[in-house]
Write an enzyme that holds these catalytic residues in place. Structure first.
Site, PDB file in Angstrom:
ATOM      1  N   GLU A 117     -10.876 -18.153  -1.408  1.00 37.32           N
ATOM      2  CA  GLU A 117     -10.219 -17.790  -2.617  1.00 37.32           C
ATOM      3  C   GLU A 117      -9.631 -16.371  -2.838  1.00 37.32           C
ATOM      4  OE1 GLU A 117     -13.044 -18.028  -5.926  1.00 37.32           O
ATOM      5  OE2 GLU A 117     -14.021 -19.773  -5.038  1.00 37.32           O
ATOM      6  N   LYS A 119      -9.061 -12.755  -3.928  1.00 35.69           N
ATOM      7  CA  LYS A 119      -9.896 -11.818  -4.655  1.00 35.69           C
ATOM      8  C   LYS A 119      -9.212 -11.137  -5.879  1.00 35.69           C
ATOM      9  CE  LYS A 119     -13.878  -8.525  -4.106  1.00 35.69           C
ATOM     10  NZ  LYS A 119     -13.161  -7.395  -5.026  1.00 35.69           N
ATOM     11  N   ASP A 121      -7.693  -8.695  -8.641  1.00 36.38           N
ATOM     12  CA  ASP A 121      -8.120  -7.263  -8.766  1.00 36.38           C
ATOM     13  C   ASP A 121      -8.148  -7.057 -10.414  1.00 36.38           C
ATOM     14  OD1 ASP A 121      -8.866  -4.591  -8.227  1.00 36.38           O
ATOM     15  OD2 ASP A 121      -6.984  -4.158  -7.435  1.00 36.38           O
ATOM     16  N   TYR A 229     -13.746 -18.563 -11.877  1.00 35.64           N
ATOM     17  CA  TYR A 229     -14.225 -18.876 -10.214  1.00 35.64           C
ATOM     18  C   TYR A 229     -15.643 -19.293 -10.201  1.00 35.64           C
ATOM     19  CZ  TYR A 229     -15.525 -13.747 -10.605  1.00 35.64           C
ATOM     20  OH  TYR A 229     -15.900 -12.666 -11.102  1.00 35.64           O
ATOM     21  N   LYS A 321     -11.696  -7.724   2.558  1.00 39.32           N
ATOM     22  CA  LYS A 321     -10.496  -6.747   1.758  1.00 39.32           C
ATOM     23  C   LYS A 321      -9.356  -6.640   2.578  1.00 39.32           C
ATOM     24  CE  LYS A 321     -11.783  -4.833  -1.443  1.00 39.32           C
ATOM     25  NZ  LYS A 321     -13.107  -3.819  -2.012  1.00 39.32           N
ATOM     26  N   CYS A 415      22.989  22.107  -3.831  1.00 38.37           N
ATOM     27  CA  CYS A 415      22.666  21.161  -2.631  1.00 38.37           C
ATOM     28  C   CYS A 415      22.136  21.762  -1.351  1.00 38.37           C
ATOM     29  CB  CYS A 415      23.932  20.466  -2.357  1.00 38.37           C
ATOM     30  SG  CYS A 415      23.889  19.068  -1.160  1.00 38.37           S
ATOM     31  N   CYS A 418      24.954  21.088   1.511  1.00 34.38           N
ATOM     32  CA  CYS A 418      26.498  21.778   1.483  1.00 34.38           C
ATOM     33  C   CYS A 418      26.496  22.992   0.603  1.00 34.38           C
ATOM     34  CB  CYS A 418      27.420  20.647   1.413  1.00 34.38           C
ATOM     35  SG  CYS A 418      27.507  20.171  -0.623  1.00 34.38           S
ATOM     36  N   CYS A 433      24.299  16.098  -6.205  1.00 35.20           N
ATOM     37  CA  CYS A 433      25.544  17.198  -5.624  1.00 35.20           C
ATOM     38  C   CYS A 433      26.753  16.861  -5.820  1.00 35.20           C
ATOM     39  CB  CYS A 433      25.225  17.111  -3.906  1.00 35.20           C
ATOM     40  SG  CYS A 433      26.736  17.618  -2.986  1.00 35.20           S
ATOM     41  N   CYS A 439      30.466  17.216   1.272  1.00 32.23           N
ATOM     42  CA  CYS A 439      28.962  17.107   1.559  1.00 32.23           C
ATOM     43  C   CYS A 439      28.540  16.304   2.945  1.00 32.23           C
ATOM     44  CB  CYS A 439      27.977  16.675   0.400  1.00 32.23           C
ATOM     45  SG  CYS A 439      26.238  17.010   0.839  1.00 32.23           S
TER      46      CYS A 439
HETATM   47  S1  IVH Z   1     -17.263 -14.552  -6.899  1.00 30.03           S
HETATM   48  C1  IVH Z   1     -21.846 -13.148  -6.754  1.00 30.03           C
HETATM   49  N1  IVH Z   1     -14.977 -14.678  -6.708  1.00 30.03           N
HETATM   50  O1  IVH Z   1     -15.058  -9.321  -7.200  1.00 30.03           O
HETATM   51  C2  IVH Z   1     -20.378 -12.720  -6.872  1.00 30.03           C
HETATM   52  N2  IVH Z   1     -15.740 -12.846  -7.277  1.00 30.03           N
HETATM   53  O2  IVH Z   1     -17.778  -7.565  -5.928  1.00 30.03           O
HETATM   54  C3  IVH Z   1     -19.736 -13.464  -7.439  1.00 30.03           C
HETATM   55  N3  IVH Z   1     -13.912 -11.104  -7.819  1.00 30.03           N
HETATM   56  O3  IVH Z   1     -16.982  -8.207  -9.968  1.00 30.03           O
HETATM   57  C4  IVH Z   1     -18.284 -13.219  -7.556  1.00 30.03           C
HETATM   58  N4  IVH Z   1     -12.174 -12.645  -7.545  1.00 30.03           N
HETATM   59  O4  IVH Z   1     -15.037  -9.823 -10.541  1.00 30.03           O
HETATM   60  C5  IVH Z   1     -15.772 -14.081  -6.945  1.00 30.03           C
HETATM   61  N5  IVH Z   1     -12.749 -15.580  -6.278  1.00 30.03           N
HETATM   62  C6  IVH Z   1     -13.636 -14.474  -6.717  1.00 30.03           C
HETATM   63  C7  IVH Z   1     -13.280 -13.070  -7.103  1.00 30.03           C
HETATM   64  C8  IVH Z   1     -14.421 -12.201  -7.296  1.00 30.03           C
HETATM   65  C9  IVH Z   1     -12.682 -11.543  -7.850  1.00 30.03           C
HETATM   66  C10 IVH Z   1     -14.478 -10.117  -8.226  1.00 30.03           C
HETATM   67  C11 IVH Z   1     -15.501 -10.179  -9.189  1.00 30.03           C
HETATM   68  C12 IVH Z   1     -16.677  -9.242  -8.901  1.00 30.03           C
HETATM   69  C13 IVH Z   1     -16.237  -8.423  -7.712  1.00 30.03           C
HETATM   70  C14 IVH Z   1     -17.336  -8.824  -6.626  1.00 30.03           C
END
Ligand code: IVH
Length: 679
Positions: A117, A119, A121, A229, A321, A415, A418, A433, A439
């Site tokens: 999946e 991740k 932010d 998730y 990451k 400038c 020039c 400028c 220039c």
């Molecule tokens: S699973 C047991 N799935 O990442 C941990 N976390 O360090 C279960 N996060 O604070 C988390 N996308 O908020 C999971 N697809 C994803 C995620 C996700 C972002 C964040 C989550 C958590 C941090 C984990």
């Protein structure tokens, strides 16, 4: 009021609530809105008005009641029944390999089936449902206890107040990520800035700040979204949720009415994980939300139980990451660069820092206003951001790290190249400028633009050579290029006879050019590739365009009043007309290929997907050139895709194209397509 009208009101209220919930679901969960916003607003207004005249029908879960509570004094601390853990991180392929090896060893199996999946932010949230109704929402906090933010979370329309199915578990905890879209973030900051308010640094901070508002009406106005998730049905077992594995749980969450990421997918074994990582990384810049990596989870819940936990994170999951898009470094100096239209751009010279996958030493600071607004000073530690292939920028200084009093940066009055005086345009952030025709910096940048790949495409005429030609007064304007001979060129530093001859033929070859490219190459202010294409298609020859008045220019799509004025001013300037005349007459060989028929866009109706890296142009250049010819360029392959253009190291988009029988072009194929379409 008679009974039947009360009944019909009740009936209508029910219908409206269902219809609105359905529209919300289509918009936020399925990403497939079925009605225009105006229609949605009309339904909401009708419901509000019925609820006003029939107060007995008001229900706390009605879509009109998302902002229910009043401003709070603070948030209550609530304990998580099942702790909210974190994930172990991996920063390279080897660490992922090790993760997979350990799991295979523990489970004693050959190949592990994972769910991969993105991740997200944003910030983690726990949503508790009782008898199908949202009863509590809590932030992660320290993992054991968080803050009760129910009133605020209720305002997020992507989160259902009621589950969509009847047979849902009686108690259910859904976990996921609340985030803000990038476009919503940009709009929010524009609004805050307009009000003179404090802006947010990035979408994640904006999401966190919006969720922690004591007044839910403020949260309601913020563009927050949600992706689910995981789910917990049985608090005792801690793992588990709906179904027997992560894939099944995600599918069930979607049925219950939650948005789940459409990118999540099953991945068998290590190679599939790594392929997923690369594919998501490639898609990252085009997404409308921030992600900081991908997450791999052993799919099977029984296997998850067997693997268990180590300290604060599960052994069955790993966050892989992406290189950080933001880093901290020191601002050593601010230089001023002069652009081809004279615009002065302050550039930050930085202590080298690895960010977004490359080492960055320079970053743009945009203009003086921006430096003042951000309060950036030479000597500061600053946050530098580089996302995708965009130009790195200084986000803000870390004021707390400022140890000595540093002076504010001042814009030079003259400038730096020039010496002409610097003009500040009233009401505009830009400084220029004033030395337009004298220039050398402006001339150099204009020549560079003229020779660029997406303009006249003169191979071998780069910055270093242009700088020498201008400094030696061999070349002052583009027409001078066509008077150069191999002997003169061979006299330049680090230029052999062979490269001089090659350059002469490259210059020669550029005499055949489409009108669109020539227009773009001239560097008229604000005339980009798309508007140059539109102008060429409309006027079909240069004389007609040069004589066009502002009104007829404005009538063209893609040309607004400001651009129209710049075009007129450009052609009214006698010097510019002379250069064009001399360009066209030079050697009598000049050939401007006619633009395609007016209004005709040779690639209109075609859709392309770019993947992998191209050798001779960046993906954004390729995209601009295709779009200039009327094509659409999208991020994902479907059966409606005309062709996938694959460079080296293509991602899984290529596999998908092959699976769907979609045509595939390589870079040479792309070049052929562009040139046969009049590019
Ligand atoms: S699973 C047991 N799935 O990442 C941990 N976390 O360090 C279960 N996060 O604070 C988390 N996308 O908020 C999971 N697809 C994803 C995620 C996700 C972002 C964040 C989550 C958590 C941090 C984990």
């Amino acid at each position: 009021m008679n009974r039947s009208s009360a009944e019909s009101a009740e009936q209508r209220v029910r219908e409206l609530r269902e219809e609105i919930a359905e529209h919300n679901h289509r918009y936020y969960v399925l990403n497939d809105p079925s009605v225009p916003d105006a229609e949605y607003d009309r339904l909401m207004r009708e419901l509000e008005s019925l609820e006003r005249s029939h107060p007995e029908l008001v229900d706390p879960d009605s879509p009109t009641q998302r902002v229910g509570a009043r401003a709070a004094e603070g948030f209550e601390t609530v304990e998580h029944e099942v702790p909210m853990l974190s994930l172990a991180n991996a920063f390279d392929d080897d660490e992922v390999r090790e993760f997979d090896r350990r799991i295979r060893e523990t489970l004693d199996i050959e190949t592990v089936v994972y769910t991969a999946e993105p991740k997200l932010d944003g910030l983690a949230i726990s949503l508790r449902y009782k008898s199908g109704r949202l009863v509590r929402a809590a932030t992660r906090g320290d993992g054991r206890a968080g803050e009760d933010v129910t009133a605020n979370v209720r305002t997020i329309r992507a989160i259902p107040l009621r589950l969509r199915v009847e047979d849902a578990p009686d108690t259910l905890e859904v976990r996921g990520e609340i985030y803000m879209t990038r476009s919503g973030f940009a709009e929010l900051n524009r609004g805050l800035e307009g009000e003179g308010g404090k802006t947010f640094v990035n979408p994640r901070n904006a999401a966190a700040g919006s969720l922690r508002q004591l007044d839910p009406t403020i949260t309601a106005g913020r563009p927050l979204r949600f992706f689910a998730y995981s789910a917990i049905v049985d608090a005792e077992s801690a793992v588990a949720g709906l179904g027997d594995g992560q894939q099944a749980a995600l599918a069930r969450l979607a049925e219950l009415g939650f948005p789940v990421s459409s990118m999540a997918r099953r991945a068998r074994g290590l190679e599939a994980l790594l392929a997923f990582y690369r594919e998501v990384q490639e898609a990252r810049a085009d997404l409308d939300f921030d992600i900081d990596g991908v997450v791999y989870k052993v799919d099977d819940f029984d296997q998850q139980r067997e693997l268990g936990y180590v300290s604060r994170s599960p052994r069955w999951a790993l966050a892989h990451k992406f290189p950080a898009e933001e880093e901290v470094t020191r601002l050593e100096r601010i230089d001023v660069q002069v652009g081809r239209t004279g615009k002065l751009t302050p550039v930050a010279r930085l202590e080298p820092v690895f960010v977004g996958g490359v080492t960055v030493t320079n970053a743009t600071l945009h203009n003086l206003d921006e430096i003042r607004r951000k309060d950036v000073r030479v000597g500061d530690y600053v946050i530098v951001r580089r996302a995708g292939d965009v130009i790195p920028e200084v986000v803000r200084p870390i004021v707390e790290k400022r140890t000595e009093s540093l002076p504010e940066w001042e814009l030079p009055t003259h400038c730096p190249v020039c010496g002409s005086h610097v003009e500040l345009v009233e009401g505009q952030a830009d400084a220029r400028c004033s030395g337009g025709l004298v220039c050398p910096a402006q001339r150099k940048r204009a020549l560079e633009h003229f020779a660029a790949r997406n303009a006249m495409d003169i191979d071998g005429l780069g910055t270093r050579i242009i700088d020498q030609l201008v400094d030696n007064e061999r070349v002052g304007d583009p027409a001078d290029l066509y008077r150069l001979d191999a002997e003169t060129l061979a006299g330049l530093e680090r230029m052999g006879e062979k490269s001089a001859a090659n350059l002469v033929s490259a210059i020669d070859a550029s005499r055949r050019v489409s009108l669109a490219r020539l227009l773009f190459a001239l560097g008229i202010r604000e005339v980009g590739e798309v508007s140059a294409g539109a102008l060429a298609r409309h006027f079909r020859d240069l004389d007609a365009l040069m004589d066009a008045d502002v009104e007829s220019l404005e009538a063209i799509r893609d040309v607004g009043p400001v651009v129209a004025r710049h075009i007129r001013e450009f052609f009214d300037e006698e010097r510019n007309r002379e250069v064009i005349a001399s360009l066209l007459e030079n050697g009598g060989e000049w050939h401007v290929e006619q633009a395609p028929e007016a209004g005709e866009q040779p690639l209109k109706g075609n859709t392309y997907v770019l993947t992998g890296s191209l050798e001779n142009l960046t993906r954004s250049e390729a995209k601009a050139r295709l779009e200039r010819l009327g094509a659409r360029v999208t991020g994902s392959v479907s059966k409606n895709t005309t062709a996938v253009i694959a460079g080296s190291d293509p991602g899984s988009k290529l596999d998908k194209a092959e699976a769907l029988g979609v045509d595939v072009l390589d870079e040479a194929g792309l070049e052929a397509l562009l040139s046969s379409s009049g590019d």
